[in-house]
Design a protein around this motif. Sequence first.
Motif, PDB file in Angstrom:
ATOM      1  N   ASN A  31    -102.655 -40.133  34.595  1.00 17.70           N
ATOM      2  CA  ASN A  31    -101.379 -39.532  34.249  1.00 17.70           C
ATOM      3  C   ASN A  31    -101.486 -38.450  33.180  1.00 17.70           C
ATOM      4  OD1 ASN A  31     -98.631 -39.333  34.768  1.00 17.70           O
ATOM      5  ND2 ASN A  31     -98.114 -40.504  32.949  1.00 17.70           N
ATOM      6  N   TYR A  32    -102.616 -37.722  33.169  1.00 17.71           N
ATOM      7  CA  TYR A  32    -102.646 -36.592  32.262  1.00 17.71           C
ATOM      8  C   TYR A  32    -102.838 -35.331  33.095  1.00 17.71           C
ATOM      9  CZ  TYR A  32    -107.560 -35.202  32.432  1.00 17.71           C
ATOM     10  OH  TYR A  32    -108.774 -34.714  32.831  1.00 17.71           O
ATOM     11  N   TRP A  53    -104.107 -34.640  36.988  1.00 15.98           N
ATOM     12  CA  TRP A  53    -105.387 -35.319  36.844  1.00 15.98           C
ATOM     13  C   TRP A  53    -106.059 -35.522  38.194  1.00 15.98           C
ATOM     14  CZ3 TRP A  53    -106.199 -40.662  38.365  1.00 15.98           C
ATOM     15  CH2 TRP A  53    -107.504 -41.072  38.147  1.00 15.98           C
ATOM     16  N   TYR A 100    -100.019 -35.927  28.464  1.00 17.27           N
ATOM     17  CA  TYR A 100     -99.804 -37.074  29.338  1.00 17.27           C
ATOM     18  C   TYR A 100     -98.396 -36.966  29.888  1.00 17.27           C
ATOM     19  CZ  TYR A 100    -104.073 -38.998  27.413  1.00 17.27           C
ATOM     20  OH  TYR A 100    -105.379 -39.179  27.057  1.00 17.27           O
TER      21      TYR A 100
END
Length: 123
Positions: A31-32, A53, A100
């Motif tokens: 989740n980045y 990501w 994030y």
Amino acid sequence: QVQLVESGGGLVQAGDSLRLSCATSGVIFSNYLVGWFRQAPGKEREFVAGISWRGDRTEYADSVKGRFTISSENVKTTVYLQMNSLKPEDTAVYYCAARYGSMRYDAREYNFWGQGTQVTVSS
């Protein structure tokens, strides 16, 4: 601790290509996303491109669509910005940044930044 290190900038002529690299470390691989921004003298920092990501989502500023490509590899630890058909107006300091969460286009939404790399395009 998240660290981002850019490389690959330089002085080129209009129409040339450059590839910028952003080496990341310390990120939690879920989740980045990573974004490329640029800042020209006297102007605000602007979004150039971003990649999730998983690499399944990319976004581009209208000014670079069709000329720049963002990608990632090395188990997602390195993000590239391939810049083709460069123009003098692409001259700026280019930064990579990470956050994030979901894709954002405002530099203030990014928590982690590299030191920047200069790209100069002569006419």
